[in-house]
Write a protein that holds these residues in place. Structure first.
Motif, PDB file in Angstrom:
ATOM      1  N   UNK A  57      14.849  63.698  21.642  1.00 23.64           N
ATOM      2  CA  UNK A  57      14.710  64.931  22.415  1.00 23.64           C
ATOM      3  C   UNK A  57      16.011  65.345  23.088  1.00 23.64           C
ATOM      4  N   UNK A  58      17.096  64.705  22.706  1.00 25.38           N
ATOM      5  CA  UNK A  58      18.395  65.087  23.253  1.00 25.38           C
ATOM      6  C   UNK A  58      18.966  66.286  22.521  1.00 25.38           C
ATOM      7  N   UNK A  59      20.287  66.435  22.613  1.00 26.60           N
ATOM      8  CA  UNK A  59      20.910  67.552  21.895  1.00 26.60           C
ATOM      9  C   UNK A  59      21.045  67.198  20.413  1.00 26.60           C
ATOM     10  N   UNK A  60      21.505  68.158  19.634  1.00 22.95           N
ATOM     11  CA  UNK A  60      21.565  67.959  18.183  1.00 22.95           C
ATOM     12  C   UNK A  60      22.454  66.776  17.800  1.00 22.95           C
ATOM     13  N   UNK A  61      23.563  66.620  18.507  1.00 26.05           N
ATOM     14  CA  UNK A  61      24.475  65.516  18.197  1.00 26.05           C
ATOM     15  C   UNK A  61      23.795  64.174  18.413  1.00 26.05           C
ATOM     16  N   UNK A  62      23.051  64.058  19.496  1.00 26.39           N
ATOM     17  CA  UNK A  62      22.345  62.809  19.785  1.00 26.39           C
ATOM     18  C   UNK A  62      21.248  62.544  18.758  1.00 26.39           C
ATOM     19  N   UNK A  63      20.554  63.598  18.353  1.00 24.92           N
ATOM     20  CA  UNK A  63      19.500  63.424  17.350  1.00 24.92           C
ATOM     21  C   UNK A  63      20.085  62.950  16.026  1.00 24.92           C
ATOM     22  N   UNK A  64      21.216  63.534  15.641  1.00 23.67           N
ATOM     23  CA  UNK A  64      21.869  63.120  14.394  1.00 23.67           C
ATOM     24  C   UNK A  64      22.319  61.666  14.494  1.00 23.67           C
ATOM     25  N   UNK A  65      22.852  61.281  15.638  1.00 25.70           N
ATOM     26  CA  UNK A  65      23.249  59.878  15.827  1.00 25.70           C
ATOM     27  C   UNK A  65      22.047  58.952  15.688  1.00 25.70           C
TER      28      UNK A  65
END
Length: 396
Positions: A57-65
């Motif tokens: 549920x974080x930002x897109x960068x965190x989700x991709x990580x």
């Protein structure tokens, strides 16, 4: 897992998603998405899936990580597909996959190729069976079919699921709220595919559902009405953008559209025009599209004759008040510009197609103030329809 999940859900500080990703604990979270790995302990599985959702549920960068952790997507989809796991836990998997889909079209396309959509549909049916809330299930489905940065999904393969979705919502314990969510999903699915829906026979159950939902508008409070009517009218507009055969299906709900427009006009105030103008614009566009089909104008005038004139007068008064109070708010200015354009197109279609001179004059007088006193974009000010309407009235 419970402590980890709670630390990710702190509301007074930014959640430590990056710290969790840096800690190397993600493989353990993913492992615990397998019921066998956590000793078939429902609460451990529930907390692990919840922790995963919070990370996703974080930002897109965190989700991709997060999804770079091996087997994350596979484990999440496996959990979603496991019908022996309660829906309250599988909800986390559905939500997490929807968040992944929302990060970009490439991720969404990959999930769809892996069969995410039928898994979500199966989960939706299981929610009905368990009397569990459908809200997040429907929202998750919507995230897979809505436009992302103007990139549209080919929704044709999923149109056949619409009747099944409708059946689920009608069987849910919170049908009113779920209906609003489903209307948005239907809108995403049928936009630009109305003719295909017509060929597949899907528009008929959609219209039956629309009629049922419309019955809830009278009982809705102001906030619920605003949300529901905008979703409802958006689907009406999508259908009216199809060919004449599709638009003809809407003639049966013309009184509902007109009544909704009347109520919307009553709520439209200069203090907050952005709240109601989108719905007003949808109503005007839908009515305008209906007048463009054979006998469409006659249907509107038959079902809502004097009422439509009164509505247009009231709308013109509210419009002018909003116009003079809009100031430098460009968002309101865009909405007002779109609104007057749709009103003019509706009026012109009616004036040109009817032979009742007194009625024609009443309609023309209703909207001429907003046409003469507001700035019009060149995209429609030179449109032949207003000139033709003016000529018709002058001839009368």
């Amino acid at each position: 897992m419970c402590l980890l999940r709670k630390s990710l859900a702190e509301s007074d500080t930014p959640p430590p998603i990056d710290a969790v990703l840096d800690s190397g604990i993600m493989p353990l979270i993913v492992e615990y998405l397998n019921p066998a790995a956590c000793g078939n302990t429902p609460e451990v599985l529930h907390e692990a899936s919840w922790a995963l959702l919070n990370v996703m549920s974080g930002d897109d960068t965190q989700t991709v990580r997060a999804i770079e952790t091996p087997h994350t997507v596979e484990a999440t989809m496996a959990l979603l597909s496991n019908s022996s796991v309660p829906c309250r836990t599988r909800e986390h998997a559905a939500w997490a996959l929807a968040n992944i889909a929302g990060t970009g079209d490439s991720f969404r396309s990959a999930l769809l190729l892996q069969g995410a959509f039928p898994l979500l549909m199966a989960y939706l049916h299981d929610c009905v069976r368990e009397s569990f809330s459908l809200e997040n299930a429907i929202w998750s489905i919507g995230n897979f079919v809505r436009p992302l940065l103007n990139i549209k999904v080919d929704t044709v393969p999923y149109l056949s699921h619409i009747p099944s979705m409708i059946t689920c919502v009608l069987a849910s314990k919170n049908a009113h709220k779920d209906a609003e969510q489903l209307l948005w999903v239907i809108g995403f699915l049928i936009r630009d595919t109305v003719d295909e829906c017509l060929q597949q026979g899907i528009l008929v159950p959609i219209m039956e559902f629309m009629t049922l939902v419309a019955s809830a508008l009278d009982a809705a409070d102001k906030t619920s009405f605003q949300l529901l009517v905008l979703a409802w009218l958006t689907v009406v507009v999508d259908i009216s953008a199809g060919d004449d055969e599709a638009t003809m299906l809407l003639t049966g709900v013309v009184p509902i559209i007109c009544k909704a427009f009347f109520v919307i006009t009553q709520h439209l105030v200069p203090e907050n025009p952005k709240q109601w103008l989108p719905a007003a614009n949808c109503a005007l566009l839908a009515l305008s599209n209906i007048t463009a089909i054979p006998d469409g104008a006659a249907t509107i005038l038959r079902d809502f004759p004097e009422g439509l004139v009164a509505c247009l007068h009231a709308y013109a008064e509210k419009y002018m008040a909003c116009y003079h109070d809009s100031g430098s708010d460009t968002a309101v200015a865009r909405l007002l510009s779109a609104s007057v354009k749709e009103a003019v197109f509706l009026l012109c279609n009616l004036i040109v197609k009817i032979s009742d001179d007194p009625m024609r004059a009443l309609m023309y007088c209703a909207l001429s103030p907003i046409v003469e006193n507001t700035q019009r974009p060149s995209s429609w000010v030179s449109h032949d329809c207003w000139r033709d309407a003016t000529q018709k009235c002058l001839e009368a």
